[in-house]
Enzyme design. Structure first.
Site: not given
Length: 190
Positions: A45-47
């Site tokens: 999951l991206d930041v």
């Protein structure tokens, strides 16, 4: 299972010193039992995204779960600034080419009762998981994702987990999943 909070990277180490999932209290001793094996993340999951992240001590299982050939459903709630029209929704369902890259069709529905004047909530089910796929799809149609929450990965649900919290999946449930995964035909969607 981990509820990944915002502003935390899904990586083992960040050279810029930003917090990673392994810096979360739930994954650090003494909270995390030292007798337990090291875990790796299944997918990313991206930041700027939050929600369910599956962790596994079984590398081959993690690879199988992430494989596009396995096509495990990943369910997201997505809030966007803007709104898709019916033609755009249908294009996402059939599959879209964005900047020369083909994205498989995704199940997408607008969540009723959650729409505001400038923001719209959608529920999306992906079976692939390319880098920033959801954000890129919505940007392609002129919408900006301002909240992205993964609520399910395969049979695993975020349930009542709170941000930063970890829950161990019972071994019998993992074994049942592995048996079902081994027996399942390849589920690639066109």
């Amino acid at each position: 299972l981990l509820y990944k909070p915002l502003d935390v990277l899904v990586t083992a180490f960040d050279k810029e010193g930003r917090p990673t999932i392994y810096d979360l209290p739930a994954l650090k001793p003494p909270t995390w039992d030292k007798s337990k094996p090291r875990v790796v993340y299944v997918g990313r999951l991206d930041v700027n995204s939050e929600g369910l992240l599956v962790l596994s001590s079984d590398g081959p299982l993690a690879q199988t779960m992430m494989s596009p050939a396995t096509a495990l459903p990943r369910v997201y709630r997505v809030r966007v600034h803007g709104r898709l029209n019916e033609r755009q929704v249908e294009m996402i369902r059939r599959g879209v080419v964005v900047e020369g890259e083909r994205f498989r069709g995704a199940d997408i529905t607008e969540e009723t009762g959650h729409t505001g004047r400038s923001n719209t909530w959608y529920r999306m089910v992906l079976t692939e998981g390319k880098n920033r796929e959801i954000r890129r799809l919505f940007e392609h149609f002129g919408c900006v994702v301002n909240r992205l929450i993964r609520v399910q990965y395969g049979p695993f649900h975020v349930g009542k987990l709170e941000r930063g919290q970890v829950m161990e999946v019972p071994p019998a449930e993992v074994k049942r999943f592995m048996t079902e995964l081994a027996a399942a035909p390849v589920r690639i969607k066109a």
